[in-house]
Write a protein that holds these residues in place. Structure first.
Motif, PDB file in Angstrom:
ATOM      1  N   LEU A   7      -6.724   1.369   2.325  1.00 37.09           N
ATOM      2  CA  LEU A   7      -5.384   0.932   2.296  1.00 37.09           C
ATOM      3  C   LEU A   7      -4.945   2.512   2.420  1.00 37.09           C
ATOM      4  CD1 LEU A   7      -2.782  -0.775   2.446  1.00 37.09           C
ATOM      5  CD2 LEU A   7      -2.911  -0.758  -0.106  1.00 37.09           C
ATOM      6  N   THR A   8      -3.850   2.835   3.175  1.00 35.80           N
ATOM      7  CA  THR A   8      -3.329   4.139   3.486  1.00 35.80           C
ATOM      8  C   THR A   8      -1.950   3.904   3.319  1.00 35.80           C
ATOM      9  OG1 THR A   8      -5.103   5.076   4.442  1.00 35.80           O
ATOM     10  CG2 THR A   8      -3.168   6.334   4.543  1.00 35.80           C
ATOM     11  N   LEU A   9      -1.257   4.689   2.562  1.00 38.34           N
ATOM     12  CA  LEU A   9       0.286   4.470   2.672  1.00 38.34           C
ATOM     13  C   LEU A   9       0.892   5.801   2.867  1.00 38.34           C
ATOM     14  CD1 LEU A   9       3.061   3.049   1.617  1.00 38.34           C
ATOM     15  CD2 LEU A   9       2.784   3.971  -0.566  1.00 38.34           C
ATOM     16  N   LEU A  10       1.768   5.769   4.116  1.00 35.84           N
ATOM     17  CA  LEU A  10       2.417   6.917   4.571  1.00 35.84           C
ATOM     18  C   LEU A  10       3.994   6.727   4.203  1.00 35.84           C
ATOM     19  CD1 LEU A  10       2.679   9.539   6.120  1.00 35.84           C
ATOM     20  CD2 LEU A  10       2.802   7.722   8.220  1.00 35.84           C
ATOM     21  N   ASP A  11       4.522   7.877   3.715  1.00 37.17           N
ATOM     22  CA  ASP A  11       6.004   7.625   3.291  1.00 37.17           C
ATOM     23  C   ASP A  11       6.517   9.110   3.103  1.00 37.17           C
ATOM     24  OD1 ASP A  11       8.546   6.793   2.916  1.00 37.17           O
ATOM     25  OD2 ASP A  11       7.919   5.044   1.764  1.00 37.17           O
ATOM     26  N   TYR A  12       7.778   9.511   3.248  1.00 36.14           N
ATOM     27  CA  TYR A  12       8.200  10.470   3.158  1.00 36.14           C
ATOM     28  C   TYR A  12       8.423  10.768   1.475  1.00 36.14           C
ATOM     29  CZ  TYR A  12      11.848  14.493   3.545  1.00 36.14           C
ATOM     30  OH  TYR A  12      12.401  15.783   3.343  1.00 36.14           O
ATOM     31  N   TYR A  13       8.482   9.881   0.810  1.00 37.69           N
ATOM     32  CA  TYR A  13       8.692  10.172  -0.601  1.00 37.69           C
ATOM     33  C   TYR A  13       7.817   8.843  -1.121  1.00 37.69           C
ATOM     34  CZ  TYR A  13       9.869   9.331  -5.410  1.00 37.69           C
ATOM     35  OH  TYR A  13       9.890   9.394  -6.987  1.00 37.69           O
ATOM     36  N   ILE A  14       6.760   9.340  -2.198  1.00 36.43           N
ATOM     37  CA  ILE A  14       5.968   8.354  -2.579  1.00 36.43           C
ATOM     38  C   ILE A  14       5.892   8.313  -4.254  1.00 36.43           C
ATOM     39  CG2 ILE A  14       3.521   7.519  -2.927  1.00 36.43           C
ATOM     40  CD1 ILE A  14       2.966   8.352  -0.006  1.00 36.43           C
ATOM     41  N   ASN A  44       0.927  13.432  12.193  1.00 38.55           N
ATOM     42  CA  ASN A  44      -0.096  13.329  13.211  1.00 38.55           C
ATOM     43  C   ASN A  44      -1.376  13.281  12.804  1.00 38.55           C
ATOM     44  OD1 ASN A  44      -1.349  13.180  15.774  1.00 38.55           O
ATOM     45  ND2 ASN A  44      -0.753  15.486  16.342  1.00 38.55           N
ATOM     46  N   SER A  45      -2.256  12.230  13.408  1.00 39.15           N
ATOM     47  CA  SER A  45      -3.547  11.904  12.837  1.00 39.15           C
ATOM     48  C   SER A  45      -4.558  11.533  13.686  1.00 39.15           C
ATOM     49  CB  SER A  45      -3.500  10.962  11.710  1.00 39.15           C
ATOM     50  OG  SER A  45      -4.720  10.252  11.278  1.00 39.15           O
ATOM     51  N   ASP A  46      -5.611  12.037  13.742  1.00 44.21           N
ATOM     52  CA  ASP A  46      -6.841  11.676  14.796  1.00 44.21           C
ATOM     53  C   ASP A  46      -7.275  10.145  14.208  1.00 44.21           C
ATOM     54  OD1 ASP A  46      -6.584  13.802  16.165  1.00 44.21           O
ATOM     55  OD2 ASP A  46      -8.045  14.785  15.180  1.00 44.21           O
ATOM     56  N   LEU A  47      -6.985   9.974  12.974  1.00 44.92           N
ATOM     57  CA  LEU A  47      -7.700   8.688  12.071  1.00 44.92           C
ATOM     58  C   LEU A  47      -6.570   7.707  12.717  1.00 44.92           C
ATOM     59  CD1 LEU A  47      -9.580   7.319  10.354  1.00 44.92           C
ATOM     60  CD2 LEU A  47      -7.970   7.930   8.404  1.00 44.92           C
ATOM     61  N   LYS A  48      -7.162   6.267  13.066  1.00 45.70           N
ATOM     62  CA  LYS A  48      -6.660   5.303  13.661  1.00 45.70           C
ATOM     63  C   LYS A  48      -6.932   4.187  12.828  1.00 45.70           C
ATOM     64  CE  LYS A  48      -5.098   7.630  17.206  1.00 45.70           C
ATOM     65  NZ  LYS A  48      -3.896   8.358  17.152  1.00 45.70           N
ATOM     66  N   LEU A  74      -0.726   4.834  15.991  1.00 40.68           N
ATOM     67  CA  LEU A  74      -1.816   4.941  14.671  1.00 40.68           C
ATOM     68  C   LEU A  74      -2.749   3.649  14.812  1.00 40.68           C
ATOM     69  CD1 LEU A  74       1.000   5.386  12.253  1.00 40.68           C
ATOM     70  CD2 LEU A  74      -0.742   6.983  13.121  1.00 40.68           C
ATOM     71  N   MET A  75      -2.569   2.799  15.802  1.00 43.62           N
ATOM     72  CA  MET A  75      -3.691   1.724  16.019  1.00 43.62           C
ATOM     73  C   MET A  75      -4.984   2.115  16.638  1.00 43.62           C
ATOM     74  SD  MET A  75      -0.867  -1.088  17.506  1.00 43.62           S
ATOM     75  CE  MET A  75      -1.999  -2.517  17.010  1.00 43.62           C
TER      76      MET A  75
END
Length: 188
Positions: A7-14, A44-48, A74-75
């Motif tokens: 599980l990865t969480l992406l947010d401006y503020y965490i 930007n990520s190479d990981l999908k 991102l999929m």
């Protein structure tokens, strides 16, 4: 994690402490949830990812197609997309416009249109695309102001919300949320 997934969480503020408490509460090993503290529009990520999800996000931006495209980008192959956004074009919008206008004004109402969203989704190479109202009617207002009148208004809104749940019919007028779902399958 619990279901043999990352599980990865992406947010401006965490809030790291809060996320670590979520892990403890749910019996997830400490630091299992990966945290990416970044602006979604520069990330930007190479990981999908196998599952891309957002809730209450896309409606805060003007260029809806760009925001959805960034989700799709991102999929990975054989992955699922799930986007939830509020429906402020029906009863809930009326309540917010007149009783919670601060919250109402920060939303892009244009993106809360099923035809508009379906046209956007046609631009992506996805299958099993669904854009629909969720059939659980509900209304709410924010907790920002805690005045006596606001408390009474919140009680009235809760009662009305309870009553409309007796009519679980997905519709522009009653549904509190819109869901966008799709699968990315690339033929080999």
């Amino acid at each position: 994690l619990k279901y043999n997934s990352d599980l990865t969480l992406l947010d401006y503020y965490i809030d790291n402490e809060y996320i670590r408490q979520v892990e403890i509460t749910n019996g997830i090993p400490q630091n299992s949830i990966k945290l990416i503290n970044s602006d979604f529009f520069i990330f930007n990520s190479d990981l999908k990812y196998d599952f891309v999800f957002s809730n209450g996000f896309i409606e805060h931006f003007e260029n809806t197609e760009d925001v959805i495209k960034r989700h799709v980008d991102l999929m990975c192959n054989n992955s699922q997309l799930l986007i939830l956004l509020p429906n402020l074009k029906g009863l809930n919008g009326f309540v917010h416009k007149y009783f919670d206008n601060e919250v109402y004004k920060i939303h892009n109402l244009e993106c809360m249109d099923l035809i508009f969203l379906k046209k956007i989704m046609e631009n992506f190479d996805l299958s099993d695309v669904k854009v629909e109202y969720i059939n659980k009617p509900m209304i709410w207002i924010s907790d920002k102001k805690n005045t006596y009148i606001r408390k009474i208004l919140k009680k009235i809104v809760r009662i009305v919300s309870f009553l409309i749940k007796l009519f679980p019919i997905p519709s522009k007028f009653l549904s509190a949320f819109i869901v966008i779902s799709a699968i990315k399958k690339i033929a080999v």
